[in-house]
Enzyme design. Structure first.
Site, PDB file in Angstrom:
ATOM      1  N   GLU A 168      -6.211   7.018  -1.165  1.00 53.75           N
ATOM      2  CA  GLU A 168      -6.127   5.833  -0.306  1.00 53.75           C
ATOM      3  C   GLU A 168      -6.775   4.617  -0.982  1.00 53.75           C
ATOM      4  O   GLU A 168      -6.227   3.516  -0.939  1.00 53.75           O
ATOM      5  CB  GLU A 168      -6.784   6.092   1.051  1.00 53.75           C
ATOM      6  N   HIS A 206       1.590   4.308  -2.875  1.00 52.75           N
ATOM      7  CA  HIS A 206       1.592   5.773  -2.696  1.00 52.75           C
ATOM      8  C   HIS A 206       2.810   6.385  -3.381  1.00 52.75           C
ATOM      9  O   HIS A 206       2.711   7.414  -4.046  1.00 52.75           O
ATOM     10  CB  HIS A 206       1.602   6.150  -1.210  1.00 52.75           C
ATOM     11  N   HIS A 213       0.841  -1.204   0.000  1.00 49.09           N
ATOM     12  CA  HIS A 213       0.000   0.000   0.000  1.00 49.09           C
ATOM     13  C   HIS A 213       0.874   1.251   0.000  1.00 49.09           C
ATOM     14  O   HIS A 213       0.641   2.191  -0.765  1.00 49.09           O
ATOM     15  CB  HIS A 213      -0.927  -0.025   1.228  1.00 49.09           C
ATOM     16  N   GLU A 214       1.890   1.270   0.838  1.00 44.45           N
ATOM     17  CA  GLU A 214       2.790   2.433   0.908  1.00 44.45           C
ATOM     18  C   GLU A 214       3.622   2.565  -0.370  1.00 44.45           C
ATOM     19  O   GLU A 214       3.861   3.670  -0.845  1.00 44.45           O
ATOM     20  CB  GLU A 214       3.699   2.331   2.134  1.00 44.45           C
TER      21      GLU A 214
END
Length: 189
Positions: A130, A59, A55-56
Site C-alpha cells: 500500500e 497496484h 494508486h490502483e
C-alpha cells in the site's frame, strides 16, 4: 496515466453503485480492471479521484495483485498444514503421555502459532504494498497532495481504527442498490 505507468493495456474502469468510499483493482497487467464506488465519486473532487485511480494503477503496475494472491495462498497452506499437524498431535497425545518420548516443544509451539505468524507476515506485506502504491501514485500524477487529501477524506468517512473496533455499526453507509459492476463508457484511464 496507463501510458505513464507503462502498462501494456489500459485497465477497464467500472462503476460500483455503493455509497461506501472504496476503489480496487483486479486482474493482471495485460487484463486489469479498476472499480470505483459511487460514494467515492461523489465525495472526492477530480484531483483526489485521479490520485486514487493512480494508486490502483500502481497496484496493477507492480503486480501487487499476484504478490498478495501468492501470500494468501501461503497463508492458507500454512493454516491447513498446521491444522493437520495439530490433529495428528492430538491423536498421538496418549502415546506421548504414556511413553517416555521427548517432545520438541518449540516445534509444537511453532505448529500452533504458524498461522498467526503467517497472517502477520501477510499484513506486513500488504502494508508495504500500500505504501509503495501511494508513492508510485504520487509519482504518476505529480500531485501527492491530491492523493493525501483523498486518503484524509476516506479516513474521516470510515472513522479511525479505534472507532471501527469499538463502534463498528456507527458509520455503516446504506447500500443504494445491488452491488453489480458495470463498465463505464469510454474507460480510457
Amino acid at each position: 496515466m496507463s501510458e505513464r505507468a507503462e502498462l501494456p493495456a489500459v485497465p477497464q474502469l467500472y462503476y460500483v453503485p455503493s455509497q461506501m468510499l472504496n476503489a480496487f483493482a483486479v486482474g493482471t497487467r495485460k487484463h486489469a480492471a479498476i472499480a470505483v464506488t459511487d460514494g467515492l465519486v461523489r465525495q472526492l473532487d477530480m484531483r483526489e479521484l485521479v490520485g486514487v485511480v493512480a494508486h490502483e494503477i500502481s497496484h496493477v503496475r507492480n503486480n501487487d495483485l499476484w504478490v498478495m494472491g501468492l501470500a494468501d495462498m501461503f497463508s492458507r497452506t500454512t493454516s491447513i498444514l498446521s491444522l493437520i499437524g495439530q490433529f495428528l498431535l492430538f491423536l498421538n497425545l496418549p502415546l506421548i503421555l504414556l511413553s517416555q518420548v521427548t517432545v520438541n516443544w518449540f516445534a509444537i509451539f511453532l505448529l500452533i502459532f504458524a498461522p498467526n505468524l503467517s497472517a502477520l507476515a501477510q499484513l506486513a506485506l500488504a502494508r508495504t504494498r500500500e505504501f509503495d502504491a501511494d508513492l508510485n501514485a504520487a509519482r504518476l500524477t505529480g500531485d501527492p497532495d491530491g492523493l493525501a487529501s483523498a486518503l484524509v477524506k476516506i479516513e474521516r468517512a470510515q472513522g479511525g481504527w479505534l472507532e471501527r473496533i469499538f463502534m463498528p455499526n456507527r458509520r455503516v453507509p446504506r447500500r443504494c442498490c445491488a452491488p453489480t459492476l458495470r463498465p463505464r463508457s469510454g474507460s480510457g484511464v
